[in-house]
Design an enzyme around this catalytic site. Structure first.
Site, PDB file in Angstrom:
ATOM      1  N   CYS A 129      24.853  28.204  -7.146  1.00  0.00           N
ATOM      2  CA  CYS A 129      23.802  29.214  -7.283  1.00  0.00           C
ATOM      3  C   CYS A 129      24.295  30.492  -6.634  1.00  0.00           C
ATOM      4  CB  CYS A 129      22.482  28.733  -6.716  1.00  0.00           C
ATOM      5  SG  CYS A 129      22.271  29.065  -4.995  1.00  0.00           S
ATOM      6  N   LYS A 162       6.278  29.880   1.473  1.00  0.00           N
ATOM      7  CA  LYS A 162       6.885  29.235   0.299  1.00  0.00           C
ATOM      8  C   LYS A 162       7.666  28.003   0.720  1.00  0.00           C
ATOM      9  CE  LYS A 162      10.997  30.870  -1.305  1.00  0.00           C
ATOM     10  NZ  LYS A 162      11.952  29.754  -1.373  1.00  0.00           N
ATOM     11  N   ASN A 163       8.450  28.139   1.780  1.00  0.00           N
ATOM     12  CA  ASN A 163       9.324  27.035   2.183  1.00  0.00           C
ATOM     13  C   ASN A 163       8.563  25.869   2.815  1.00  0.00           C
ATOM     14  OD1 ASN A 163      11.382  28.491   1.164  1.00  0.00           O
ATOM     15  ND2 ASN A 163      12.367  28.989   3.120  1.00  0.00           N
ATOM     16  N   ARG A 193       9.919  35.174  -6.894  1.00  0.00           N
ATOM     17  CA  ARG A 193      10.007  33.783  -6.431  1.00  0.00           C
ATOM     18  C   ARG A 193       9.498  33.651  -4.994  1.00  0.00           C
ATOM     19  NH1 ARG A 193      15.561  32.280  -6.024  1.00  0.00           N
ATOM     20  NH2 ARG A 193      14.524  30.635  -4.890  1.00  0.00           N
ATOM     21  N   ARG A 240      26.021  25.238  -2.209  1.00  0.00           N
ATOM     22  CA  ARG A 240      24.804  24.470  -1.910  1.00  0.00           C
ATOM     23  C   ARG A 240      24.813  23.041  -2.446  1.00  0.00           C
ATOM     24  NH1 ARG A 240      19.669  28.567  -2.156  1.00  0.00           N
ATOM     25  NH2 ARG A 240      19.009  27.539  -0.279  1.00  0.00           N
ATOM     26  N   ASP A 294      17.516  33.984   6.053  1.00  0.00           N
ATOM     27  CA  ASP A 294      16.601  34.589   5.075  1.00  0.00           C
ATOM     28  C   ASP A 294      16.133  35.989   5.477  1.00  0.00           C
ATOM     29  OD1 ASP A 294      16.823  32.382   3.483  1.00  0.00           O
ATOM     30  OD2 ASP A 294      14.841  31.557   3.914  1.00  0.00           O
TER      31      ASP A 294
HETATM   32  C1  UD1 Z   1      16.183  26.152   3.015  1.00  0.00           C
HETATM   33  C2  UD1 Z   1      15.285  27.283   2.590  1.00  0.00           C
HETATM   34  C3  UD1 Z   1      16.094  28.568   2.393  1.00  0.00           C
HETATM   35  C4  UD1 Z   1      16.895  28.889   3.654  1.00  0.00           C
HETATM   36  C5  UD1 Z   1      17.726  27.676   4.087  1.00  0.00           C
HETATM   37  C6  UD1 Z   1      18.424  27.895   5.414  1.00  0.00           C
HETATM   38  C7  UD1 Z   1      13.578  26.117   1.351  1.00  0.00           C
HETATM   39  C8  UD1 Z   1      12.936  25.829   0.043  1.00  0.00           C
HETATM   40  N1  UD1 Z   1      14.641  26.920   1.346  1.00  0.00           N
HETATM   41  O1  UD1 Z   1      17.105  25.932   1.953  1.00  0.00           O
HETATM   42  O2  UD1 Z   1      15.168  29.629   2.134  1.00  0.00           O
HETATM   43  O3  UD1 Z   1      17.783  29.956   3.372  1.00  0.00           O
HETATM   44  O4  UD1 Z   1      16.871  26.521   4.229  1.00  0.00           O
HETATM   45  O5  UD1 Z   1      17.526  28.211   6.400  1.00  0.00           O
HETATM   46  O6  UD1 Z   1      13.108  25.673   2.394  1.00  0.00           O
HETATM   47  N2  UD1 Z   1      24.250  21.974   2.721  1.00  0.00           N
HETATM   48  C9  UD1 Z   1      25.256  21.073   2.415  1.00  0.00           C
HETATM   49  N3  UD1 Z   1      24.917  19.838   1.948  1.00  0.00           N
HETATM   50  C10 UD1 Z   1      23.605  19.472   1.778  1.00  0.00           C
HETATM   51  C11 UD1 Z   1      22.583  20.390   2.087  1.00  0.00           C
HETATM   52  C12 UD1 Z   1      22.933  21.652   2.556  1.00  0.00           C
HETATM   53  O7  UD1 Z   1      26.440  21.373   2.575  1.00  0.00           O
HETATM   54  O8  UD1 Z   1      23.349  18.331   1.340  1.00  0.00           O
HETATM   55  C13 UD1 Z   1      24.621  23.321   3.221  1.00  0.00           C
HETATM   56  C14 UD1 Z   1      24.175  24.414   2.247  1.00  0.00           C
HETATM   57  O9  UD1 Z   1      25.120  24.593   1.222  1.00  0.00           O
HETATM   58  C15 UD1 Z   1      24.035  25.607   3.149  1.00  0.00           C
HETATM   59  C16 UD1 Z   1      23.562  24.988   4.469  1.00  0.00           C
HETATM   60  O10 UD1 Z   1      23.891  23.602   4.399  1.00  0.00           O
HETATM   61  O11 UD1 Z   1      25.292  26.197   3.346  1.00  0.00           O
HETATM   62  C17 UD1 Z   1      22.071  25.141   4.713  1.00  0.00           C
HETATM   63  O12 UD1 Z   1      21.353  24.527   3.675  1.00  0.00           O
HETATM   64  P1  UD1 Z   1      19.906  23.913   3.885  1.00  0.00           P
HETATM   65  O13 UD1 Z   1      19.490  24.002   5.298  1.00  0.00           O
HETATM   66  O14 UD1 Z   1      19.865  22.578   3.211  1.00  0.00           O
HETATM   67  O15 UD1 Z   1      19.036  24.923   3.031  1.00  0.00           O
HETATM   68  P2  UD1 Z   1      17.975  24.595   1.908  1.00  0.00           P
HETATM   69  O16 UD1 Z   1      17.119  23.448   2.321  1.00  0.00           O
HETATM   70  O17 UD1 Z   1      18.621  24.560   0.580  1.00  0.00           O
END
Ligand code: UD1
Length: 418
Positions: free
Chosen positions: A116, A22-23, A397, A121, A305
């Site tokens: 969320c 999915k990711n 999902r 996030r 995850d």
């Molecule tokens: C992706 C995965 C999700 C997984 C996560 C961490 C997808 C669709 N989802 O989510 O399944 O749990 O990686 O491995 O690929 N953060 C910030 N600012 C930002 C972006 C992120 O502070 O602009 C923080 C988030 O709040 C979180 C951490 O960084 O605490 C990790 O987030 P991120 O690596 O971006 O995860 P996702 O891409 O949302």
């Protein structure tokens, strides 16, 4: 709304073939916006998040025709450039269209994802990176509105944290930018490598994906291509944990075992019997499973995850365990529900203290987020008696019809509409 009825003390036999990730699928689908030519993705998982991304792209005028596990995408007639709250709230990964839209069309209007279930996030790292490429942003009425004057221009971008989504967004945007972009402290997840592999097949010039420095030389346009999506290491890990919990002989196939190194190392230290083959992992029963300390961290560390599923396993092995969650600040929503099923888990700040040697007993529980839901399924199949999991749309999902995929291999899982 559906719920799952699970009979405990389940059997488990045979093997499971793991489908596409999915990711990986979500950013790959978003990448179709970068090209006027066809992008054909194979091994597409049949999941609600994938359906949502398909609907989102179609609302933008992208042709997205799906047959079984193949999707044909073509973005030559993109029309509307607003992603509404209703779409983004359902799937935070909607934000992955921001980079491609800005790069290709010079503007994008996307509802802010907001809070969320698993924490705040924010998208500040995405925005900071895209700003460095020359985009400007305003926030208006809950929307983030991005604009690019002429064209994005490559730059050096150091991420404050190796965010998976931000790395993907910046990577996709940089593919059509003028000149060279270097992403420093990039996420190293296999899904990033898969995205870069597909973009390179489309004609992009990306080096270093899978390391913490990614270099992108901008190109003018991208070509037609076809790409097979990487298999889902989190679904694979979930099934491996299920087999260890039920203490049965089981085989998880069509995977890249390397992507599961951190999980396998932990499970082996806990005493699990695991054999690694080229594209599969075999689990066999063990009498000596014991507790351990785990810390989630970005790849190649232990994936957040798989944290909830691991906690279900830790509850039933000998001795105590701990999990420190370092990626998300509120990812222990499954704890009260696992406790309802008989676990004894206490949380102090970002650490969960798990008492071992517990026996799960069936009960009514509520699914709160995707991975939390599947940890309840794992507890349910091991429990004594019947477990009812409400609000399973979270599960759909990320897991393809779990009542069939897992159900065909022994566990009795029934879906009911209420
Ligand atoms: C992706 C995965 C999700 C997984 C996560 C961490 C997808 C669709 N989802 O989510 O399944 O749990 O990686 O491995 O690929 N953060 C910030 N600012 C930002 C972006 C992120 O502070 O602009 C923080 C988030 O709040 C979180 C951490 O960084 O605490 C990790 O987030 P991120 O690596 O971006 O995860 P996702 O891409 O949302």
């Amino acid at each position: 709304m559906d719920r799952l009825i699970i009979s405990g003390n389940a059997k488990l036999y045979g093997s499971i073939n793991v489908k596409g990730s999915k990711n990986s699928a979500l950013p790959l689908m978003a990448a179709s916006l970068l090209s006027n030519k066809d992008l054909i993705l194979q091994n597409l998982p049949n999941l609600e998040d994938v359906n949502n991304m398909q609907r989102l792209l179609q609302a933008y005028g992208v042709i997205a025709d799906r047959e079984d596990s193949t999707i044909h995408l073509n973005a030559k007639k993109v029309i509307n450039r607003i992603a509404d709250y209703d779409v983004v709230r359902k799937m935070r990964a909607s934000i992955l269209i921001l980079g491609p839209l800005l790069s290709k069309f010079g503007e994008a209007k996307i509802s802010l994802p907001g809070g969320c279930a698993i924490g705040n996030r924010p998208i500040d790292i995405h925005i900071q990176g895209l700003r460095k490429l020359g985009a400007t942003f305003e926030i208006e009425n809950g929307f983030v509105i991005g604009r690019v004057k002429d064209s994005l221009v490559g730059n050096n971008i150091k991420l404050s944290f190796p965010s998976v989504g931000a790395t993907e967004n910046i990577l996709m945007a940089a593919v059509l930018a003028i000149g060279k972009t270097v992403i420093i402290n990039a996420a190293k997840e296999p899904e990033i490598t898969d995205l870069a592999k597909c973009l390179n097949l489309m004609g992009a010039k990306i080096n270093g994906a899978g390391t913490d420095i990614i270099e992108i030389e901008g190109v003018e346009s991208l070509n037609k291509t076809s790409h097979k999506i990487l298999s889902d290491r989190i679904v694979a890990g979930t099934f491996i944990i299920a087999a260890v919990m039920l203490n049965k002989n089981f085989k998880v196939c069509e995977i890249n075992p390397k992507h599961l190194d951190s999980l396998i190392n932990i499970l082996k230290k806990m005493g699990a019997n695991i054999k690694i083959k080229n594209t599969s992992i075999e689990i066999s029963p063990s009498k000596n499973l014991k507790g351990i300390l785990v810390k989630t961290s970005p790849y190649p560390g232990f994936p957040t995850d798989l944290q909830a599923q691991m906690m279900a396993l830790m509850s039933i092995v000998k001795g105590n365990s701990q999990i420190k969650e370092t990626i998300f600040e509120n990812r222990f929503m499954h704890v009260p529900e696992l406790n309802r099923l008989g676990a004894n888990i206490k949380i102090i700040k970002d650490v969960a203290y798990i008492q071992g040697n517990r026996k799960f007993v069936g009960a009514q529980v509520m699914a709160s987020d995707l991975r939390a839901s599947v940890s309840l399924v794992l507890a349910g199949i091991c429990a004594k008696g019947k477990t009812v999991i409400n609000r399973v749309y979270h599960l759909d999902r990320g897991y393809e019809k779990i009542e069939k995929t897992l159900g065909n291999q022994g566990p009795k899982i029934k879906r009911e509409k209420i």
